[in-house]
Design a protein around this motif. Sequence first.
Motif, PDB file in Angstrom:
ATOM      1  N   ARG A  40       0.831  -1.213   0.000  1.00  0.00           N
ATOM      2  CA  ARG A  40       0.000   0.000   0.000  1.00  0.00           C
ATOM      3  C   ARG A  40       0.862   1.259   0.000  1.00  0.00           C
ATOM      4  O   ARG A  40       0.557   2.233  -0.695  1.00  0.00           O
ATOM      5  CB  ARG A  40      -0.947   0.000   1.194  1.00  0.00           C
ATOM      6  N   ALA A  41       1.947   1.248   0.764  1.00  0.00           N
ATOM      7  CA  ALA A  41       2.831   2.413   0.802  1.00  0.00           C
ATOM      8  C   ALA A  41       3.483   2.642  -0.560  1.00  0.00           C
ATOM      9  O   ALA A  41       3.580   3.782  -1.025  1.00  0.00           O
ATOM     10  CB  ALA A  41       3.892   2.236   1.880  1.00  0.00           C
ATOM     11  N   GLN A  42       3.922   1.583  -1.208  1.00  0.00           N
ATOM     12  CA  GLN A  42       4.536   1.705  -2.540  1.00  0.00           C
ATOM     13  C   GLN A  42       3.526   2.243  -3.546  1.00  0.00           C
ATOM     14  O   GLN A  42       3.850   3.106  -4.363  1.00  0.00           O
ATOM     15  CB  GLN A  42       5.100   0.359  -3.012  1.00  0.00           C
ATOM     16  N   ALA A  43       2.297   1.743  -3.496  1.00  0.00           N
ATOM     17  CA  ALA A  43       1.253   2.222  -4.407  1.00  0.00           C
ATOM     18  C   ALA A  43       0.999   3.711  -4.185  1.00  0.00           C
ATOM     19  O   ALA A  43       0.834   4.475  -5.139  1.00  0.00           O
ATOM     20  CB  ALA A  43      -0.031   1.416  -4.221  1.00  0.00           C
ATOM     21  N   ALA A  44       0.984   4.137  -2.924  1.00  0.00           N
ATOM     22  CA  ALA A  44       0.768   5.559  -2.623  1.00  0.00           C
ATOM     23  C   ALA A  44       1.897   6.409  -3.179  1.00  0.00           C
ATOM     24  O   ALA A  44       1.656   7.486  -3.733  1.00  0.00           O
ATOM     25  CB  ALA A  44       0.659   5.757  -1.111  1.00  0.00           C
ATOM     26  N   ARG A  45       3.131   5.924  -3.066  1.00  0.00           N
ATOM     27  CA  ARG A  45       4.274   6.678  -3.595  1.00  0.00           C
ATOM     28  C   ARG A  45       4.183   6.831  -5.104  1.00  0.00           C
ATOM     29  O   ARG A  45       4.561   7.857  -5.656  1.00  0.00           O
ATOM     30  CB  ARG A  45       5.580   5.970  -3.233  1.00  0.00           C
ATOM     31  N   GLU A  46       3.714   5.799  -5.785  1.00  0.00           N
ATOM     32  CA  GLU A  46       3.645   5.828  -7.241  1.00  0.00           C
ATOM     33  C   GLU A  46       2.542   6.747  -7.740  1.00  0.00           C
ATOM     34  O   GLU A  46       2.699   7.411  -8.759  1.00  0.00           O
ATOM     35  CB  GLU A  46       3.447   4.413  -7.774  1.00  0.00           C
ATOM     36  N   PRO A 101       2.544  10.727  -3.430  1.00  0.00           N
ATOM     37  CA  PRO A 101       3.131  10.420  -2.121  1.00  0.00           C
ATOM     38  C   PRO A 101       2.543  11.228  -0.971  1.00  0.00           C
ATOM     39  O   PRO A 101       2.823  10.952   0.182  1.00  0.00           O
ATOM     40  CB  PRO A 101       4.606  10.748  -2.318  1.00  0.00           C
ATOM     41  N   PHE A 102       1.702  12.225  -1.267  1.00  0.00           N
ATOM     42  CA  PHE A 102       1.126  13.051  -0.215  1.00  0.00           C
ATOM     43  C   PHE A 102      -0.293  12.614   0.093  1.00  0.00           C
ATOM     44  O   PHE A 102      -1.133  12.522  -0.794  1.00  0.00           O
ATOM     45  CB  PHE A 102       1.135  14.528  -0.618  1.00  0.00           C
ATOM     46  N   LEU A 103      -0.544  12.348   1.372  1.00  0.00           N
ATOM     47  CA  LEU A 103      -1.862  11.947   1.826  1.00  0.00           C
ATOM     48  C   LEU A 103      -2.508  13.098   2.577  1.00  0.00           C
ATOM     49  O   LEU A 103      -1.819  13.895   3.233  1.00  0.00           O
ATOM     50  CB  LEU A 103      -1.763  10.742   2.765  1.00  0.00           C
ATOM     51  N   SER A 104      -3.830  13.167   2.500  1.00  0.00           N
ATOM     52  CA  SER A 104      -4.566  14.150   3.282  1.00  0.00           C
ATOM     53  C   SER A 104      -4.537  13.726   4.749  1.00  0.00           C
ATOM     54  O   SER A 104      -4.148  12.601   5.084  1.00  0.00           O
ATOM     55  CB  SER A 104      -6.019  14.220   2.797  1.00  0.00           C
ATOM     56  N   ALA A 105      -4.975  14.608   5.613  1.00  0.00           N
ATOM     57  CA  ALA A 105      -5.027  14.277   7.033  1.00  0.00           C
ATOM     58  C   ALA A 105      -5.962  13.091   7.262  1.00  0.00           C
ATOM     59  O   ALA A 105      -5.657  12.197   8.057  1.00  0.00           O
ATOM     60  CB  ALA A 105      -5.475  15.485   7.846  1.00  0.00           C
ATOM     61  N   GLN A 163      -6.733  10.657   5.135  1.00  0.00           N
ATOM     62  CA  GLN A 163      -6.078   9.450   4.641  1.00  0.00           C
ATOM     63  C   GLN A 163      -4.967   9.006   5.585  1.00  0.00           C
ATOM     64  O   GLN A 163      -4.790   7.818   5.841  1.00  0.00           O
ATOM     65  CB  GLN A 163      -5.497   9.696   3.243  1.00  0.00           C
ATOM     66  N   THR A 164      -4.209   9.975   6.104  1.00  0.00           N
ATOM     67  CA  THR A 164      -3.117   9.664   7.020  1.00  0.00           C
ATOM     68  C   THR A 164      -3.652   9.042   8.297  1.00  0.00           C
ATOM     69  O   THR A 164      -3.124   8.033   8.783  1.00  0.00           O
ATOM     70  CB  THR A 164      -2.309  10.932   7.343  1.00  0.00           C
ATOM     71  N   ALA A 165      -4.710   9.622   8.851  1.00  0.00           N
ATOM     72  CA  ALA A 165      -5.311   9.076  10.061  1.00  0.00           C
ATOM     73  C   ALA A 165      -5.788   7.643   9.824  1.00  0.00           C
ATOM     74  O   ALA A 165      -5.544   6.760  10.651  1.00  0.00           O
ATOM     75  CB  ALA A 165      -6.474   9.962  10.514  1.00  0.00           C
ATOM     76  N   PHE A 166      -6.420   7.405   8.694  1.00  0.00           N
ATOM     77  CA  PHE A 166      -6.876   6.054   8.365  1.00  0.00           C
ATOM     78  C   PHE A 166      -5.696   5.105   8.268  1.00  0.00           C
ATOM     79  O   PHE A 166      -5.721   3.995   8.807  1.00  0.00           O
ATOM     80  CB  PHE A 166      -7.669   6.064   7.049  1.00  0.00           C
ATOM     81  N   HIS A 167      -4.643   5.537   7.597  1.00  0.00           N
ATOM     82  CA  HIS A 167      -3.439   4.716   7.426  1.00  0.00           C
ATOM     83  C   HIS A 167      -2.831   4.346   8.780  1.00  0.00           C
ATOM     84  O   HIS A 167      -2.362   3.222   8.964  1.00  0.00           O
ATOM     85  CB  HIS A 167      -2.422   5.474   6.567  1.00  0.00           C
ATOM     86  N   TYR A 208       0.589  14.960   4.326  1.00  0.00           N
ATOM     87  CA  TYR A 208       1.609  14.122   4.953  1.00  0.00           C
ATOM     88  C   TYR A 208       2.238  13.255   3.884  1.00  0.00           C
ATOM     89  O   TYR A 208       1.534  12.575   3.138  1.00  0.00           O
ATOM     90  CB  TYR A 208       0.975  13.232   6.027  1.00  0.00           C
ATOM     91  N   HIS A 209       3.566  13.265   3.809  1.00  0.00           N
ATOM     92  CA  HIS A 209       4.272  12.433   2.839  1.00  0.00           C
ATOM     93  C   HIS A 209       4.336  11.020   3.391  1.00  0.00           C
ATOM     94  O   HIS A 209       4.627  10.816   4.582  1.00  0.00           O
ATOM     95  CB  HIS A 209       5.675  12.979   2.578  1.00  0.00           C
TER      96      HIS A 209
END
Length: 75
Positions: free
Chosen positions: A8-14, A17-21, A23-27, A56-57
């Motif tokens: 999941r982290a690799q997919a997000a980077r591709e 790479p920046f997540l909203s607050a 998305q970050t909280a969910f992660h 958040y990166h």
Amino acid sequence: MTDDAEIRAQAAREVCPFLSAKQTAFHLGISPNTLRGMRLAGKGPKARRHGHNWRYHIDDIETWSLARGGGEGDV
């Protein structure tokens, strides 16, 4: 980090790479309000302001989580 989390982290980077607050909280498995409180207290992952929004990166999220023992074997 589990294989699933790494994928999941690799997919997000591709994609972006920046997540909203939210998305970050969910992660991280916490509420957006908890994440906000941590940011305001200077205790959360590194955040950047993009316009009116905090982002958040994914690398910063993972680094912060691993530094606090959030890693392989944690569920």
